[in-house]
Scaffold this motif. Sequence first.
Motif, short mmCIF file in Angstrom:
data_model
loop_
_atom_site.label_atom_id
_atom_site.label_comp_id
_atom_site.label_asym_id
_atom_site.label_seq_id
_atom_site.Cartn_x
_atom_site.Cartn_y
_atom_site.Cartn_z
N GLN A 43 0.26 10.33 2.77
CA GLN A 43 0.69 10.24 4.00
C GLN A 43 1.08 8.80 4.15
O GLN A 43 0.53 7.83 3.57
CB GLN A 43 -0.41 10.39 5.14
N LEU A 44 2.28 8.47 4.69
CA LEU A 44 2.70 7.03 4.87
C LEU A 44 2.76 6.68 6.23
O LEU A 44 2.72 7.26 7.35
CB LEU A 44 4.36 6.90 4.64
N ASN A 45 2.55 5.52 6.47
CA ASN A 45 2.23 4.77 7.47
C ASN A 45 3.30 3.47 8.14
O ASN A 45 3.26 2.90 8.87
CB ASN A 45 0.81 3.93 7.93
N PHE A 46 4.09 3.23 6.94
CA PHE A 46 5.01 2.01 7.22
C PHE A 46 5.98 2.06 8.32
O PHE A 46 6.46 1.25 8.70
CB PHE A 46 5.44 1.74 5.88
N LEU A 47 6.30 3.40 8.60
CA LEU A 47 7.47 3.55 9.40
C LEU A 47 7.00 2.96 10.98
O LEU A 47 7.75 2.62 11.67
CB LEU A 47 7.79 4.98 9.51
N GLU A 48 5.76 2.88 11.24
CA GLU A 48 5.26 2.20 12.55
C GLU A 48 5.67 0.77 12.64
O GLU A 48 6.01 0.42 13.67
CB GLU A 48 3.65 2.22 12.52
N LEU A 51 9.49 3.12 14.39
CA LEU A 51 9.49 4.54 14.25
C LEU A 51 8.16 5.19 14.12
O LEU A 51 7.07 4.80 13.51
CB LEU A 51 10.16 5.07 13.03
N LEU A 52 7.64 5.94 15.22
CA LEU A 52 6.36 6.59 15.37
C LEU A 52 6.10 7.75 14.19
O LEU A 52 5.86 8.98 14.94
CB LEU A 52 5.85 7.05 16.85
N HIS A 53 6.49 7.54 13.16
CA HIS A 53 6.56 8.71 12.08
C HIS A 53 5.45 8.35 11.09
O HIS A 53 5.31 7.20 10.59
CB HIS A 53 7.88 8.73 11.32
N TYR A 54 4.54 9.47 10.89
CA TYR A 54 3.63 9.19 9.67
C TYR A 54 3.68 10.50 8.89
O TYR A 54 2.85 11.50 9.09
CB TYR A 54 2.20 9.19 10.33
N PRO A 55 4.78 10.45 7.97
CA PRO A 55 5.12 11.63 7.46
C PRO A 55 3.90 12.06 6.47
O PRO A 55 3.30 11.18 5.65
CB PRO A 55 6.43 11.22 6.58
N LEU A 56 3.54 13.13 6.27
CA LEU A 56 2.90 13.98 5.22
C LEU A 56 3.54 14.32 4.24
O LEU A 56 4.25 15.46 4.60
CB LEU A 56 1.68 14.94 5.90
N ILE A 57 3.49 14.19 2.80
CA ILE A 57 4.54 14.57 2.04
C ILE A 57 3.89 15.20 0.71
O ILE A 57 2.91 14.60 0.16
CB ILE A 57 5.39 13.65 1.63
N THR A 58 4.46 16.28 0.16
CA THR A 58 3.96 16.95 -1.00
C THR A 58 5.19 17.36 -1.69
O THR A 58 6.02 17.87 -1.30
CB THR A 58 2.86 18.01 -0.69
N PRO A 59 4.87 16.98 -3.07
CA PRO A 59 5.88 17.74 -4.14
C PRO A 59 5.94 19.47 -4.18
O PRO A 59 4.98 19.83 -4.18
CB PRO A 59 5.76 17.04 -5.35
N ILE A 60 7.12 19.88 -4.31
CA ILE A 60 7.27 21.45 -4.87
C ILE A 60 7.40 21.53 -6.38
O ILE A 60 8.51 20.95 -6.69
CB ILE A 60 8.64 21.81 -3.98
N SER A 69 0.79 -1.30 -0.18
CA SER A 69 -0.06 0.06 -0.01
C SER A 69 0.83 1.40 0.00
O SER A 69 0.58 2.11 -0.73
CB SER A 69 -0.96 -0.04 1.22
N ASP A 70 2.02 1.34 0.72
CA ASP A 70 2.77 2.49 0.79
C ASP A 70 3.59 2.55 -0.06
O ASP A 70 4.00 3.70 -0.61
CB ASP A 70 3.71 2.59 2.23
N ARG A 71 4.37 1.48 -0.74
CA ARG A 71 4.96 1.53 -2.08
C ARG A 71 4.43 2.17 -3.22
O ARG A 71 4.77 3.03 -3.98
CB ARG A 71 5.24 0.12 -2.53
N LYS A 72 2.83 1.84 -3.15
CA LYS A 72 2.17 2.43 -4.35
C LYS A 72 1.68 3.72 -3.96
O LYS A 72 1.71 4.81 -5.05
CB LYS A 72 0.72 1.60 -4.19
N LYS A 73 1.79 4.34 -2.83
CA LYS A 73 1.71 5.94 -2.41
C LYS A 73 2.70 6.50 -2.85
O LYS A 73 2.64 7.34 -3.19
CB LYS A 73 1.32 6.00 -0.95
N SER A 94 0.85 11.09 14.60
CA SER A 94 -0.39 10.36 14.59
C SER A 94 -0.77 10.35 13.08
O SER A 94 -0.38 10.99 12.17
CB SER A 94 -1.43 11.27 15.37
N LYS A 95 -1.74 9.34 12.87
CA LYS A 95 -2.26 9.10 11.49
C LYS A 95 -3.26 10.05 11.16
O LYS A 95 -3.59 10.18 9.99
CB LYS A 95 -3.04 7.61 11.30
N GLU A 96 -3.98 10.65 11.98
CA GLU A 96 -4.98 11.83 11.79
C GLU A 96 -4.46 12.93 11.05
O GLU A 96 -3.34 13.47 11.47
CB GLU A 96 -5.74 11.87 12.87
#
Length: 643
Positions: free
Chosen positions: A305-310, A314-323, A289-293, A339-341
Amino acid sequence: MSTIKANTITLSDLFGVDTKKNNFLQSQRMFISSADAWGALIKDLVLALGIERAKHFLLRYGYQCGKHEAMMLKNMFNWENTKEWIMGGVTMHGLSGRSTSVPIKANINPETKEFDVEGFWHNSYEAKQYLQHFPVHSEPVCYFLEGYASGYCSTSLGKKVVFKEVECIGKGDPHCHFVGKTLDLWGDEISPEEVDYAREDIGDELDRAYKRIERQSEILKRGNLISNQLTQIVLQGKGLDSIAQTLGRSLGYGIVISNKHFETITEYGQAVDYSLKDIVENQHIFNASDRKKINKMITNRITIQLNFLEEHGLLHYPLITPIIVQNNVYGYISIIKNSKEIEELESSLIERAANICALHILNEKTAIDTEQRMKGELLDEIILQNKLDSNIMKKLTFLGYNLNKPHYLFIFRLQNQDYQQTESLDVEKDLITNTLRRYAAIAKENMLVSHSFEQIQALISEDFLSTHNWSPKKFGEILLKEVKKKFPSSQLLIGISNICTQITEIHEGYKQAKKALEITQFNNQKQQVILFSSIGHISILLDARNPKELENYADQILGPIYAYDIEKSTELLKTLYFYMYNECNLHKTARCMNYSIGGMRYRLASLKERFNIDMMNSTTRREVQMALDIYLAFGKLTSIHLD
């Protein structure tokens, strides 16, 4: 009172007007409203509440209207039976102008509480009014009609009935098609909570809508404040560090800004364990799922937003956008969430921040492009003018250049520049230019580079080459490899002048580099570095004769020998070259080529007999020497080494 059937009811049966009490519908006070007024109400509800909340509002309102009319009609008429009372709702649809209801199936049994009907709502006022204000929706929009039919039939049957629209002109279908069944017949298709029309009233819905609007207003104010702060950063000439800091402080999260290669440029807050480059390069170890994202973000340039780091502690849920700058991805912003929210403010702010970063990058890019264009135009003036005026010297001094130090002029020319390859060639040219500037920046060296005449010109100082212990040809070969690595099919030629010890010699250096390229291009070399110094005195002839004529001249003398060597794997041309190089000394040539004296005499005799090359004739020697020099300049004697 006589009994009545549903299909016999007319408006005269329904309406009685008392001018004093304003009573309509016999004893019930009613009022008439236009369809357009209803359309305006629907529009306002959708805009204020959103389509989902407006839907539930209209369903509940329609349900209450249907329930109320069912009770009124029960008391107004002496119905023939309960089924006729139920069918009165169909008649009311038509008489009220809401639609023409046409059942195509009516399995109704009031005694056993069976209800299973199907039909069409023709000329639905609700669907038509919706389409006057909004585009075609993704689902049916006759919410009031659904609610009314559900309320009327549930009341008259004495059991919960639910109507659902399965086709609707409001979503692009040819007609409005309904199905009505008791809740038990719907089964799992409809949950009881979904059609609990009495669970909330209009006041609750409006109260929630008001609170939602208040929250959105607060989010908008806060978002505008942060957006203004980010805009001020750009206007004040600050960079990406300040953007990351402002965004991180406002959201309370770590911020990482990466370049287009996913390498971290700057970071703020708790982001030490985060590397977008590691995530992209090692995405194969994470879930599908996250590879597809990740691939979707790179390909479609969307926020993810990625969830695989959990999964990796690692308690990271990075929200990423391109410039994105001028339709090209220049980098990425990551909000390192714990957090995932995702809050509304976060998703909107990260995209605003990406736009601000894009604006900053565009400003920087424009400034750099403007400066480089000025420098390029200055170099063009220098290489095209034999005599330089004082203005050019002032510009050079202002930009910090000292061209009275030794320099080489390099010309980079890409082959096969047709219209279909324009875009690819532009990218290739940018790579060459950026590579030159990168080497110059590392060496803290000023370098003049220009794009003109369908090629790239660059002045490379001797100091720059000495710093890296490179010869001019070695540096050219390094550049060729870099271009070839990125563009395997590249056809790049590099011509290099003799050393220009002062600025007044650069014009001549440009002519020298062009001559070197003329020889290389004519010889159909796809990728080569050639120095003007390697051409020798043949370069003088280039001003008077074109390369084709020179090669024809050399071929007339040496062509048969060249072909014979290839066919028989002999070395007669090489023998001839070294014989001339050793001033026609038989013994020196024999030692140089490790031949016996007899072997050398045999080869010279073979040249005379087979090809009429008499080395005892002074005219023949001059012609052979000239032809050998031409072959050497054209790369046909590259296997011969003087050492």
